[in-house]
Motif scaffolding. Structure first.
Motif, PDB file in Angstrom:
ATOM      1  N   VAL A 115      -8.662  -0.893  -0.284  1.00  0.00           N
ATOM      2  CA  VAL A 115      -8.202  -0.735   1.091  1.00  0.00           C
ATOM      3  C   VAL A 115      -9.355  -0.759   2.087  1.00  0.00           C
ATOM      4  O   VAL A 115      -9.134  -0.881   3.292  1.00  0.00           O
ATOM      5  CB  VAL A 115      -7.381   0.559   1.254  1.00  0.00           C
ATOM      6  N   ALA A 116     -10.589  -0.662   1.615  1.00  0.00           N
ATOM      7  CA  ALA A 116     -11.738  -0.728   2.526  1.00  0.00           C
ATOM      8  C   ALA A 116     -12.078  -2.160   2.904  1.00  0.00           C
ATOM      9  O   ALA A 116     -12.540  -2.421   4.018  1.00  0.00           O
ATOM     10  CB  ALA A 116     -12.947  -0.056   1.887  1.00  0.00           C
ATOM     11  N   THR A 117     -11.838  -3.114   1.985  1.00  0.00           N
ATOM     12  CA  THR A 117     -12.251  -4.506   2.216  1.00  0.00           C
ATOM     13  C   THR A 117     -11.072  -5.467   2.333  1.00  0.00           C
ATOM     14  O   THR A 117     -11.282  -6.631   2.678  1.00  0.00           O
ATOM     15  CB  THR A 117     -13.139  -4.987   1.059  1.00  0.00           C
ATOM     16  N   PRO A 122      -2.229   8.953  -3.384  1.00  0.00           N
ATOM     17  CA  PRO A 122      -3.653   9.252  -3.184  1.00  0.00           C
ATOM     18  C   PRO A 122      -4.449   9.136  -4.482  1.00  0.00           C
ATOM     19  O   PRO A 122      -4.031   9.610  -5.534  1.00  0.00           O
ATOM     20  CB  PRO A 122      -3.631  10.691  -2.667  1.00  0.00           C
ATOM     21  N   GLY A 123      -5.576   8.449  -4.394  1.00  0.00           N
ATOM     22  CA  GLY A 123      -6.458   8.314  -5.544  1.00  0.00           C
ATOM     23  C   GLY A 123      -6.111   7.180  -6.485  1.00  0.00           C
ATOM     24  O   GLY A 123      -6.807   6.970  -7.484  1.00  0.00           O
ATOM     25  N   LEU A 181       0.812  -1.212   0.000  1.00  0.00           N
ATOM     26  CA  LEU A 181       0.000   0.000   0.000  1.00  0.00           C
ATOM     27  C   LEU A 181       0.845   1.260   0.000  1.00  0.00           C
ATOM     28  O   LEU A 181       0.380   2.332  -0.415  1.00  0.00           O
ATOM     29  CB  LEU A 181      -0.935   0.008   1.217  1.00  0.00           C
ATOM     30  N   ARG A 182       2.101   1.172   0.455  1.00  0.00           N
ATOM     31  CA  ARG A 182       2.973   2.344   0.440  1.00  0.00           C
ATOM     32  C   ARG A 182       3.280   2.802  -0.982  1.00  0.00           C
ATOM     33  O   ARG A 182       3.735   3.923  -1.191  1.00  0.00           O
ATOM     34  CB  ARG A 182       4.277   2.035   1.182  1.00  0.00           C
TER      35      ARG A 182
END
Length: 245
Positions: free
Chosen positions: A175-177, A154-155, A149-150
Motif C-alpha cells: 500500500v506504500a508503493t 491490519p498487518g 484493500l478493504r
C-alpha cells in the motif's frame, strides 16, 4: 518471464483461450463488443494489448475496423489462427508508447491490463499514447478492477482469490508503493510450480488525473459493460474519457 513476449509468452498463450466464465463468457464478450461498437460508430477502433483477439474479433464482426498493439508475438499468433484474425492489423510493441498510423474513434484497454504497466509514469504514457491516436471527439475506454484493500485486515498484505486441491492463487499488495502481484501455485504430478505476475494498482481518481494530463475528460463511468451505476461497492469500473472536439 518470457524475454520476448513479457509475461504472456507461449506457455500462457497456449491455454489463454481455454478460460471460461467472467470476461471469457460469450455473453460478456458480446456485451463488451456492443459497448465499444457504439462508441466507434462509423470509425476505427484501436485495442491496446490485443492479445488473442478475445474482444477485437467480435468487434470486427460488428463491422468496426480494428487495429491492435501487443508485445506478445505468441498471443498474436493465436489471433492470427482464428477465423478473421488475418484481417486485423497488429503492431508489435509496448502499448504504452507504440504509435500506429491514422486516427481512431475509440481506443480501449480491457481486463485490468492498465495494471500490467507497473509504474505510474508508464500508465501516464499509456493515456498520452491513446489520446494521440484519437480523433477529436474520440474516446479512450479502460476496464479495471478496484483495488481490494478493504479485504486486508491490519498487518496483512495478501488476498487469496482461488483455492483448490491442485492449485491456489493470491494477490500481494504494497500500500506504500501501489505495487502488487498476482501469484499462482499449481501442483501437477505432486510437484508445485510458482508463477508471479507484477502489477501496479490504480484508483479511478488517479486515472482521471492521468486522462487530464493527456488532454482527455471523463465522459462516463460504469460498474460494468451493461452500464450499471458505479458505486462505493463496485469491484471494477468501465470508464470512458473523451478527447474534446
Amino acid at each position: 518471464m518470457d524475454d520476448q513476449d513479457g509475461y504472456f509468452g507461449e506457455r500462457v498463450a497456449a491455454t489463454y483461450d481455454d478460460s471460461s466464465g467472467g470476461p471469457f463468457d460469450p455473453g460478456v464478450i458480446g456485451t463488451t463488443a456492443d459497448f465499444l461498437a457504439g462508441l466507434a460508430g462509423d470509425g476505427r477502433a484501436l485495442e491496446l494489448a490485443i492479445g488473442t483477439g478475445r474482444i477485437a474479433l467480435p468487434l470486427s464482426h460488428r463491422g468496426v475496423p480494428v487495429h491492435g498493439i501487443d508485445m506478445s508475438r505468441a498471443m498474436v499468433a493465436r489471433l492470427r489462427g482464428k477465423p478473421g484474425g488475418d484481417a486485423i492489423g497488429v503492431t508489435i510493441g509496448d502499448f504504452a508508447t507504440t504509435r500506429v498510423d491514422g486516427t481512431f474513434s475509440v481506443a480501449y484497454l480491457v481486463f485490468n491490463t492498465i495494471m500490467n504497466l507497473t509504474t505510474q509514469a508508464a500508465q501516464v504514457d499509456c493515456f498520452r499514447n491513446a489520446a494521440a491516436h484519437l480523433e477529436p471527439g474520440g474516446c479512450f475506454v479502460v476496464e479495471v478492477m478496484i483495488p481490494e484493500l478493504r479485504k486486508l485486515p491490519p498487518g496483512q498484505n495478501v488476498v487469496p482469490f482461488h483455492t483448490g486441491p491442485t492449485g491456489w492463487a493470491y494477490d500481494i499488495y504494497d500500500v506504500a508503493t501501489q505495487e502488487m502481484s498476482s501469484n499462482y501455485v499449481e501442483v501437477v504430478d505432486g510437484r508445485g510450480e510458482y508463477r508471479p505476475i507484477p502489477f501496479r494498482y490504480v484508483w479511478p481518481s488517479e486515472l482521471d488525473l492521468m486522462a487530464q494530463l493527456a488532454g482527455l475528460r471523463l465522459r462516463e463511468r460504469w460498474d460494468g459493460w451493461t452500464r450499471e451505476p458505479f458505486t462505493g461497492e463496485s469491484r471494477q469500473h468501465v470508464s470512458v474519457w473523451e478527447k474534446p472536439a
